[in-house]
Design a protein around this motif. Structure first.
Motif, mmCIF file in Angstrom:
data_model
loop_
_atom_site.group_PDB
_atom_site.id
_atom_site.type_symbol
_atom_site.label_atom_id
_atom_site.label_comp_id
_atom_site.label_asym_id
_atom_site.label_seq_id
_atom_site.Cartn_x
_atom_site.Cartn_y
_atom_site.Cartn_z
ATOM 1 N N UNK A 60 0.289 -2.310 12.073
ATOM 2 C CA UNK A 60 -0.523 -1.364 11.309
ATOM 3 C C UNK A 60 -1.414 -2.105 10.321
ATOM 4 N N UNK A 62 -2.471 -1.846 6.486
ATOM 5 C CA UNK A 62 -2.139 -1.197 5.217
ATOM 6 C C UNK A 62 -3.235 -1.501 4.208
ATOM 7 N N UNK A 63 -3.636 -0.499 3.441
ATOM 8 C CA UNK A 63 -4.715 -0.678 2.470
ATOM 9 C C UNK A 63 -4.267 -0.230 1.080
ATOM 10 N N UNK A 64 -5.060 -0.569 0.101
ATOM 11 C CA UNK A 64 -4.845 -0.225 -1.311
ATOM 12 C C UNK A 64 -3.650 -1.013 -1.868
ATOM 13 N N UNK A 66 -1.805 -0.969 -4.615
ATOM 14 C CA UNK A 66 -0.577 -0.307 -5.101
ATOM 15 C C UNK A 66 0.299 0.192 -3.951
ATOM 16 N N UNK A 67 -0.338 0.687 -2.891
ATOM 17 C CA UNK A 67 0.414 1.166 -1.730
ATOM 18 C C UNK A 67 1.056 -0.003 -0.978
ATOM 19 N N UNK A 68 0.353 -1.125 -0.893
ATOM 20 C CA UNK A 68 0.891 -2.304 -0.211
ATOM 21 C C UNK A 68 2.093 -2.849 -0.987
ATOM 22 N N UNK A 70 4.184 -1.163 -2.805
ATOM 23 C CA UNK A 70 5.316 -0.265 -2.547
ATOM 24 C C UNK A 70 5.877 -0.492 -1.144
ATOM 25 N N UNK A 71 5.006 -0.709 -0.194
ATOM 26 C CA UNK A 71 5.455 -0.976 1.179
ATOM 27 C C UNK A 71 6.272 -2.265 1.225
ATOM 28 N N UNK B 86 8.016 4.259 6.706
ATOM 29 C CA UNK B 86 7.431 3.353 5.715
ATOM 30 C C UNK B 86 5.910 3.282 5.843
ATOM 31 N N UNK B 87 5.402 3.150 7.064
ATOM 32 C CA UNK B 87 3.949 3.044 7.219
ATOM 33 C C UNK B 87 3.253 4.339 6.823
ATOM 34 N N UNK B 89 4.278 6.491 4.624
ATOM 35 C CA UNK B 89 4.299 6.562 3.159
ATOM 36 C C UNK B 89 3.155 5.741 2.582
ATOM 37 N N UNK B 90 2.909 4.603 3.206
ATOM 38 C CA UNK B 90 1.860 3.715 2.714
ATOM 39 C C UNK B 90 0.481 4.333 2.902
ATOM 40 N N UNK B 93 0.147 6.936 0.188
ATOM 41 C CA UNK B 93 -0.089 6.288 -1.110
ATOM 42 C C UNK B 93 -1.483 5.663 -1.171
ATOM 43 N N UNK B 94 -1.981 5.168 -0.049
ATOM 44 C CA UNK B 94 -3.332 4.597 -0.037
ATOM 45 C C UNK B 94 -4.376 5.688 -0.263
ATOM 46 N N UNK B 97 -4.214 6.470 -3.892
ATOM 47 C CA UNK B 97 -4.802 5.393 -4.695
ATOM 48 C C UNK B 97 -6.322 5.357 -4.561
ATOM 49 N N UNK B 101 -7.416 5.095 -8.107
ATOM 50 C CA UNK B 101 -7.880 3.754 -8.502
ATOM 51 C C UNK B 101 -9.369 3.541 -8.257
#
Lengths: 210, 210
Positions: A60, A62-64, A66-68, A70-71, B86-87, B89-90, B93-94, B97, B101
């Motif tokens: 996958x 993953x972006x941002x 803060x989200x990364x 947490x991941x 998990x992905x 959730x990310x 959250x992204x 954010x 942000x």
């Protein structure tokens, strides 16, 4: 794992610190923030925002940051970068958000470029703008760190608060923001910067450093 | 539980939505953002940043809306506002954010006031500034929602992404930002706004609405 970043990106720097603290190996792909290269169509297919960082992991993207962060904490729980108690976790996340939502967004490259291009701000005005928001945020963090820090920003081990704070102080030093009003904050930053993981993540140590 | 907020604060609005979705009763204390009342010494003793929202709960004072949303999810897990994987959730959250942000920090009251006071921006220049950052963020969210939404911003139930997105669209509509380029985003927002919890959290329904 592939980290799309840029050596001077504060948000990518946060993720590099967390990866190093957790001992995760990764490759880096650089996107030069000064030339909009990160916004190429190919990169936007990976990350619709065209910003760094993005982390390719487990198939996958993953972006941002803060989200990364947490991941990374959920997927690689040890060493923990969040405390166990719910309220303590919230304090650490609030410290991180003070950087990620209230300081950094007003001072990053795309915003500073917009201020210069659209409103003709000169270097002194840009420096004053940056110092203002960093000062507001650092003043609040100084109080929070005095309350909750015991060596690091929160408690006696590094957390995601330190992952966000150290890059913001790197930026502050680069732009000559006065940090003398924040002795507790700077003590925590100096403690963190002495660790090998924080040193490995430093901008100057990255392959694309210029 | 006591929420320190302000009817038009986008960050307080996010927390009101989450509290309503989780069916949590709370009292409100208002801090008028237009008059720096939120930065009184008494309030800064509670929240060193002097910003809203802050949530008094379990004898603690929680600050920063992204941290408060995570706390609510950990402390009151049902109904869940984050998916299980998990992905996933990310991704949620992204999305959150991207608002918290990258869009909101550039458009909130203290920043707009600084642009007007320090650089003499007129109403049209402020509107263009706001539209620019909202447009950038909404364009990315449109792609993310097209990929991951099934009624709501992510999947078929509300998440913290919707808690952040709906207040940002409220602000966009208030400042006449063109939303026609984002049909998937607006479909998700309209679906969320039809729910009683989102309606109860709307600025106009708050006791301090003016």
């Amino acid at each position: 794992m592939i980290l799309h970043g840029y050596w001077r990106s504060g948000a990518a720097y946060r993720v590099r610190i967390a990866l190093a603290l957790k001992g995760i190996a990764y490759e880096q792909v650089t996107h030069d923030l000064r030339t909009d290269a990160q916004a190429s169509d190919a990169y936007r297919a990976l990350n619709p925002q065209g910003l760094v960082p993005a982390l390719e992991a487990d198939g996958d993207v993953l972006t941002q940051s803060p989200a990364i962060l947490e991941w990374l904490e959920e997927r690689y729980p040890s060493p923990a970068l969040l405390p166990e108690a719910a309220t303590d976790r919230t304090v650490v996340r609030a410290m991180a958000a003070t950087v990620a939502c209230d300081i950094h967004p007003l001072n990053n490259l795309r915003v500073v470029q917009a201020l210069q291009r659209d409103f003709g701000l000169d270097a002194a005005a840009v420096q004053a703008w940056m110092a203002r928001w960093m000062g507001d945020g650092f003043a609040a963090l100084e109080v929070m760190i005095a309350r909750h820090g015991r060596g690091f920003a929160f408690g006696d081990t590094p957390t995601i608060a330190d992952c966000c704070l150290v890059p913001q102080v790197y930026s502050a030093e680069r732009f000559a923001v006065d940090l003398t009003p924040y002795p507790q904050l700077m003590a925590a930053v100096d403690r963190a910067r002495a660790l090998p993981a924080f040193q490995a993540a430093h901008p100057d140590r990255q392959p694309d450093a210029g």
